[in-house]
Design a protein around this motif. Structure first.
Motif, PDB file in Angstrom:
ATOM      1  N   VAL A 564       8.173  47.096  22.547  1.00  0.00           N
ATOM      2  CA  VAL A 564       9.004  48.019  23.332  1.00  0.00           C
ATOM      3  C   VAL A 564       9.263  49.236  22.474  1.00  0.00           C
ATOM      4  O   VAL A 564       9.762  49.118  21.357  1.00  0.00           O
ATOM      5  N   GLU A 565       8.903  50.411  22.986  1.00  0.00           N
ATOM      6  CA  GLU A 565       9.171  51.651  22.271  1.00  0.00           C
ATOM      7  C   GLU A 565      10.551  52.149  22.666  1.00  0.00           C
ATOM      8  O   GLU A 565      10.899  52.183  23.855  1.00  0.00           O
ATOM      9  N   ILE A 566      11.323  52.540  21.660  1.00  0.00           N
ATOM     10  CA  ILE A 566      12.707  52.972  21.873  1.00  0.00           C
ATOM     11  C   ILE A 566      12.825  54.431  21.440  1.00  0.00           C
ATOM     12  O   ILE A 566      12.549  54.763  20.283  1.00  0.00           O
ATOM     13  N   SER A 584       7.722  39.316  30.648  1.00  0.00           N
ATOM     14  CA  SER A 584       8.994  38.750  31.090  1.00  0.00           C
ATOM     15  C   SER A 584       9.554  39.558  32.257  1.00  0.00           C
ATOM     16  O   SER A 584       9.548  40.792  32.216  1.00  0.00           O
ATOM     17  N   PRO A 585      10.042  38.894  33.321  1.00  0.00           N
ATOM     18  CA  PRO A 585      10.596  39.630  34.462  1.00  0.00           C
ATOM     19  C   PRO A 585      11.923  40.310  34.145  1.00  0.00           C
ATOM     20  O   PRO A 585      12.332  41.244  34.835  1.00  0.00           O
ATOM     21  N   LYS A 586      12.599  39.829  33.110  1.00  0.00           N
ATOM     22  CA  LYS A 586      13.875  40.419  32.729  1.00  0.00           C
ATOM     23  C   LYS A 586      13.905  40.642  31.202  1.00  0.00           C
ATOM     24  O   LYS A 586      13.270  39.899  30.456  1.00  0.00           O
ATOM     25  N   VAL A 587      14.655  41.654  30.776  1.00  0.00           N
ATOM     26  CA  VAL A 587      14.922  41.884  29.351  1.00  0.00           C
ATOM     27  C   VAL A 587      16.417  42.136  29.187  1.00  0.00           C
ATOM     28  O   VAL A 587      17.104  42.468  30.159  1.00  0.00           O
ATOM     29  N   PHE A 604      18.732  43.321  32.458  1.00  0.00           N
ATOM     30  CA  PHE A 604      18.262  43.999  33.671  1.00  0.00           C
ATOM     31  C   PHE A 604      16.837  43.553  33.979  1.00  0.00           C
ATOM     32  O   PHE A 604      16.101  43.098  33.093  1.00  0.00           O
ATOM     33  N   SER A 605      16.446  43.686  35.280  1.00  0.00           N
ATOM     34  CA  SER A 605      15.099  43.337  35.735  1.00  0.00           C
ATOM     35  C   SER A 605      14.180  44.524  35.567  1.00  0.00           C
ATOM     36  O   SER A 605      14.576  45.682  35.790  1.00  0.00           O
ATOM     37  N   SER A 630      13.411  39.389  25.184  1.00  0.00           N
ATOM     38  CA  SER A 630      12.925  38.887  26.469  1.00  0.00           C
ATOM     39  C   SER A 630      13.935  37.897  27.040  1.00  0.00           C
ATOM     40  O   SER A 630      14.884  37.490  26.347  1.00  0.00           O
ATOM     41  N   GLU A 631      13.683  37.511  28.310  1.00  0.00           N
ATOM     42  CA  GLU A 631      14.630  36.625  28.983  1.00  0.00           C
ATOM     43  C   GLU A 631      14.782  35.303  28.244  1.00  0.00           C
ATOM     44  O   GLU A 631      15.860  34.695  28.235  1.00  0.00           O
TER      45      GLU A 631
END
Length: 643
Positions: A564-566, A584-587, A604-605, A630-631
């Motif tokens: 994940v780039e921030i 993953s559907p959510k993080v 959040f989704s 990840s979730e």
């Protein structure tokens, strides 16, 4: 006091313009002090003086000949009786015979036993009575090697000197021999063959020739402990110099052998900047109205007799050490030999900072050598647990070097301004000035100035034993930040953890930055900005701390930032997240402050988004740590963000 064997070949091999190489190492100093102390220990009962009176003044009249081991004396003491009594007791060795004791009304009865003299009054004296007695005595002082009353030769000429630290005063004159009573002032009259000169404490008043004798009168009008009273007699050559300190001129008066005159005239000038430096740091030289003197004698080292330091040779290190004692040792005297570091540790510290100021290019080498010496053994406290153990009292590693480094570490912890103000307050404390002190008195003054409690420091470093070894693990985070984990092991079980501010120097080929971490627990973690990518870490780069076998290890960054780039946007207090290969559907994210405390978080989704912007208006501008998970809790990314 400092001690060393220094041959006359060494003493006279120095030409003008060449600095005398220092042979006066702390180790050699302490070795001789041990020997001197041992020779003065006839028994462990070093003072038998009664505590029912307070000495105010001594008038000492001594007749001596440097060619003969003999003293004839009359010592008159003025005192105040502190509790109703019919007698008082002074210390005096049995080898000296008392001929009579008198007061203003005539002779008094007395008894001489157990290295003391009990004087019986004609009637009981109530508390608060001011009175005086004169003790007439003579004899051969105990022959104790490097001890308290010595006869020797220099270049075929006899010399006599005294050196009473710590318990040797009673060997040659009646006095209170302990560390609990200073006379407010003294007068010293020395009668000797007329071809000699006599040196002592204070200011020279006159020299009177009476037939084949000379009577020399010295006057000292400051409080003085009995072991700091002195005399020396030989064919001295005298010269005077003056040092301007503030608006006043201080007399420096030197008595040296005629054959040493040129060397002393050259070398004693090295103390001009030193005495000014000490005065700037702690307050004016404490006996400003009188003098500071050097007196040459035949013992291998030096002794800080008040206003009149005895030295074997004018070595710069030795002179700086003995001069320092005039502040710490003479004006403020230890109340127990358990706290000898307040004298010898202070003198070691002052000498070190004087040399660092004069010769800065040698400073780091000097610190390394001191630390190496202190850590050459894993135990031992600066506090002297057994004052009957001669080796321990004058242990150069503990009382001198480690004692001196306690002050170096306190300077590091408190900072120069507070530290030196605290020492100045200690030096001028009305309850201590020209009196006696223990370590708690120093601690109290440092705490009053700093506002910090220092029990932990003195428990660990003064009463405790050993030293820490640091294990530093660090990780480069991006281009600008580092994560650090600190652990320490201790060399002695008496201290489980040393609480200290630790300096770490981060370096690469072209850049470096030093940060200071206030380390209070094992395993403590820190995040810091250094502004570049480092490849090396040096622990305690300027040698402020007593440590050994420190290590630093660079750890790999396992944060998986590429998932994940921030991208923070500090202008609107928001962060954009770019999702790459996320299944993953959510993080969820968590935000921490720079010290690792959790600030906020949210789940959040993704809903097919490739990126998401998170508004952080509730956070003030600053530096934070964002972590993305990840979730199922897998760490997807981590980054330091600036808002």
């Amino acid at each position: 006091m400092r001690i060393i064997i220094f041959t006359f070949l060494q003493l006279f091999s120095v030409s003008y313009g060449q600095k005398l190489p220092s042979q006066f190492t702390t180790e050699k100093i302490a070795a001789f002090e041990k020997k001197a102390y041992l020779t003065t220990q006839i028994n462990k009962n070093v003072t038998a003086a009664s505590n029912n009176f307070d000495v105010k003044y001594y008038r000492c009249e001594w007749e001596v000949d440097p060619a003969t081991r003999y003293i004839k004396g009359k010592v008159t003491s003025y005192f105040v009786v502190t509790s109703p009594t019919s007698f008082i007791i002074y210390d005096l060795m049995n080898s000296l015979r008392v001929d009579s004791v008198k007061d203003k009304n005539g002779s008094l009865s007395y008894s001489q036993t157990n290295n003391s003299i009990q004087i019986n009054f004609a009637a009981d004296k109530p508390g608060g009575t001011l009175d005086s007695v004169s003790i007439y005595y003579q004899g051969i002082p105990a022959n104790q090697g490097f001890g308290s009353f010595e006869i020797n030769m220099h270049s075929g000429t006899p010399i006599l000197w005294t050196l009473s630290e710590p318990y040797g005063s009673r060997d040659w004159w009646p006095c209170k021999n302990g560390l609990d009573d200073k006379a407010d002032s003294i007068d010293v009259y020395i009668t000797n063959p007329s071809q000699y000169k006599a040196a002592s404490n204070g200011l020279l008043q006159d020299e009177v020739i009476a037939g084949d004798k000379k009577i020399t009168h010295w006057k000292h009008r400051y409080p003085i402990a009995s072991y700091l009273v002195c005399m020396a007699v030989t064919n001295y050559t005298e010269f005077k110099e003056y040092i301007q300190i503030g608006n006043d001129n201080l007399l420096m008066q030197t008595f040296c052998y005629p054959e040493s005159l040129a060397l002393f005239q050259l070398q004693t000038q090295l103390m001009f900047p030193t005495i000014k430096y000490y005065s700037e740091l702690f307050g004016p030289y404490p006996f400003m109205k009188e003098k500071y003197g050097h007196v040459q004698f035949g013992w291998g080292g030096g002794m800080e007799h008040q206003t009149s330091t005895f030295i074997f040779a004018p070595d710069e290190n030795l002179m700086a050490h003995e001069l320092a004692h005039q502040w710490f040792g003479d004006k403020i005297t230890v109340a127990s030999w358990q706290h000898i570091w307040l004298s010898e540790g202070f003198a070691t510290f002052l000498t070190n900072i004087d040399f660092e100021k004069k010769y800065p290019q040698t400073a780091m080498q000097g610190r390394r050598q001191e630390i190496s010496k202190i850590t050459s053994s894993t135990g031992g406290s600066v506090f002297v647990k057994d004052t009957t153990n001669v080796n321990r009292i004058f242990d150069s590693r503990l009382s001198y070097s480690k004692g001196g480094y306690l002050l170096t570490m306190l300077r590091w912890i408190l900072g120069d301004s507070i530290f030196f103000k605290g020492l100045t307050n200690y030096f001028n404390d009305p309850s201590l000035a020209y009196g006696f002190a223990v370590t708690k008195d120093l601690q109290r003054n440092l705490e009053e100035v700093s506002g910090k409690k220092l029990d932990y420091f003195f428990d660990q470093w003064f009463y405790g034993e050993g030293y820490p070894s640091y294990q530093v693990e660090w990780t480069q985070i991006g281009n600008d930040y580092v994560r650090i984990k600190l652990n320490q092991t201790t060399s002695n079980p008496s201290v489980g953890f040393f609480t200290l501010p630790l300096a770490l120097q981060f370096k690469n080929a072209t850049q470096q930055k030093t940060i200071v971490l206030d380390n209070k627990t094992n395993g403590e973690k820190f995040f810091r900005e250094i502004g570049f990518i480092a490849d090396t870490v040096i622990v305690d780069p300027d040698y402020w701390l007593v440590t050994k076998n420190n290590t630093s290890l660079k750890m790999a960054d396992d944060s998986k930032e590429n998932q994940v780039e921030i991208y923070p946007n500090p202008f609107v207090n928001s962060v954009q997240l770019n999702f790459l290969h996320i299944t993953s559907p959510k993080v969820f994210y968590k935000i921490f402050d720079i010290n690792g405390r959790l600030i906020s978080g949210e789940t959040f989704s993704l809903n097919g988004y490739l990126f998401k912007e998170i508004n952080l208006h509730y956070l003030p501008k600053g530096v934070y740590i964002m972590k993305i998970f990840s979730e199922d809790g897998v760490n997807l990314s981590k980054r330091i963000i600036k808002l």
